[in-house]
Design an enzyme around this catalytic site. Sequence first.
Site, PDB file in Angstrom:
ATOM      1  N   GLU A  34      25.823  50.419  47.971  1.00  0.00           N
ATOM      2  CA  GLU A  34      24.360  50.400  47.987  1.00  0.00           C
ATOM      3  C   GLU A  34      24.129  49.319  48.866  1.00  0.00           C
ATOM      4  OE1 GLU A  34      22.833  53.041  46.896  1.00  0.00           O
ATOM      5  OE2 GLU A  34      24.592  53.811  45.778  1.00  0.00           O
ATOM      6  N   HIS A 173      22.686  57.010  42.725  1.00  0.00           N
ATOM      7  CA  HIS A 173      22.477  56.352  43.529  1.00  0.00           C
ATOM      8  C   HIS A 173      23.093  54.833  43.068  1.00  0.00           C
ATOM      9  CE1 HIS A 173      20.559  59.174  46.036  1.00  0.00           C
ATOM     10  NE2 HIS A 173      19.702  59.533  45.316  1.00  0.00           N
ATOM     11  N   ASP A 178      28.451  56.824  42.012  1.00  0.00           N
ATOM     12  CA  ASP A 178      28.653  57.911  43.103  1.00  0.00           C
ATOM     13  C   ASP A 178      29.934  57.983  43.222  1.00  0.00           C
ATOM     14  OD1 ASP A 178      25.884  57.863  42.808  1.00  0.00           O
ATOM     15  OD2 ASP A 178      25.392  57.150  44.775  1.00  0.00           O
TER      16      ASP A 178
END
Length: 674
Positions: A34, A173, A178
């Site tokens: 991220e 997310h 993920d």
Amino acid sequence: MSDPAPRAAAAQQLAFDELDTPLYDTTFVVVDLETTGTSPGADGITEIGAVKVRGGEVLGEFATLVNPGREVPPAVVHVTGITTAMVYAAPRIEAVLPGFLEFAAGAVLVAHNARFDMAFLRAAAAQCDTPWPAAQVLCTVKLARRVLGRDEAPSVRLSSLARLLGAATQPTHRALQDARATVDVLHALIGRVGNQGVHSLTELLDYLPDVTPRQRTKRFLAAGLPAAPGVYLFRGPSDEVLYIGTAVNLRRRVRNYFTGSETRGRMKEMVSLAIRVDHVVCAHALEAGVRELRLLVAHTPPYNRRSKFPKRAWWLTLTDEPFPRFSVVREPAGDALGPFNSRSDAADLGVIIAEFTGLRTCTTRLPRGTIHQCPPAIVGGCPAGSDGMSSGAADYAPAPALVRALFAGRSDSPLRAMLDRIEGHSRAEHFEAAARLRDRAVTVVRALHRTQRLAAVARIAELIAAHPDGNGGWEFAVIRYGRLAGSGTAPRGTPPMPIVEQIVAAAETVVPTGSSAHFEHADGKEPVSASYHNVEPIAESGAEISGEVSGSAVSSSGTGGDARQHAEVPAGRPDPNDAPPMPPRTDGASIGPQAETAEYTHVPADAPPLRGASPEEVALVVRWLARPGVRIVRTTEGYRAPMYGAARWLGWAELAEAAARVQPTEQAYLDRLG
């Protein structure tokens, strides 16, 4: 008489890159990141999640928040839920990356849209000055597109694939969640290709871009190539050259054309026509790059884009008349700016520079003895127009003189005038006009710096430089008037200076444009030996050279340095009273007694900036000299930037370019998920 017994085939040991690793015995590290945005250079990582698997079993997990050193934009917070407060106390990437690389060591890296994640990880490694491992990378987006038809999987977003393939974990997310979902997707996709004969890592990588059997069968063309740097030439049925390329490892690079690593349609077509691969072993990457450029000119191979669209440069120069104007030409004169890829780019830049130097833009040719009569205009008029409405050649002369000084780096007053006008627009709140002029000023700075940077090398009669090869030895280049004239290497333990002298003796003779004499040493004397700013010449004997080589101290004597131009670049607008230091003189007795005995090719003052050298070749040489660790062995004169050149304005230009960038949006951040 009985037939002779068949001879047993000689045993041959396979190379490691020819062994197939079964998929059940392959270790995968599935990683997800991220970030604060979509640009690896401008944005940072906020979270890393990774899962290590082999044979369908989870061997370990790695998860941590990362402090990106900046605020998390609201659009990204809305998508991931990761706020600035959450990452405030998290470790920085410098503390996290070594642990992740240790966790992933020896494994195949897997990511969903791997280009995005690998770009951020490589940028982080560069930021931390950490070598990036040469790991295989597998992208589940590409694998899904290869395995699943569009009717079955209209979208290959991770969330869509997880639902379609029945993943036990749904993406949220967040990095670790993920990564777990990507593991399930990877196992499901591998299960689908198993019944198609894909049982090893090599077969999976070959299967990924749909490699044809004909493409695989041509691997034998790479069998005899050495594992050395050089240039390779694919030849067709009529012995014509189809394609030319360079490689650090010729065998490995050419083998990639016959595997899944090659995805370009044009290259697959080229491989299908090829019947032979020739090669030229080179001393190092610089020689390979230069040889490639010269071979492209000689053969114009049809599958090289640079051959199909030859890069003939344009130059902006002053006309030879009593009232000089700008002219865009193919062959530059002494006062020229370039090279430019297109004529329009050069002409547009000429309009900008003329506006701030007072050079006329009217098209009438004015003979000597006449006067210039263009009236002043608020918009679009001739910059040389004056209130008096007329001026003679003597009155007009300062304008072309200022242009020549700007090109040569003797004055930067036009750049200061641009900044003054930008600041005036900003104070008047004419922000659009200020932004337009800012972008035009950046273009001028970049063009001036490019010309001055190339010309700084092209004007030197002979420059001998060395670069550490990473194994305790040295790579050498003899550069004459911007061209590579000779190259070689000195392995660890070999005295370098005798090697240097052999390379110099065998180096190519270079005749610069505008000179009829060839390069020579007068009376057999050595060329002038001049240390560059903060650069120590390499030792006269022995392979050990002071300074650092690939991060390990080789000798403690001396400080060393690199061969990049020395002009300091302030972070903001340059101070007119803060000129960069001048390099040591190379034309007097201060250098040594050899200065008066060495003679070289005489080059006229009005010679073109690159002395007739190819802009592409000079650019390759300049980039090689700018590499960390490069040392100047000796040079006929200083390698330096001009005192008031554009190098002083690069800091301002970078700030201006950063201000012009468009910030990533929430949709752009979502699109990276594939």
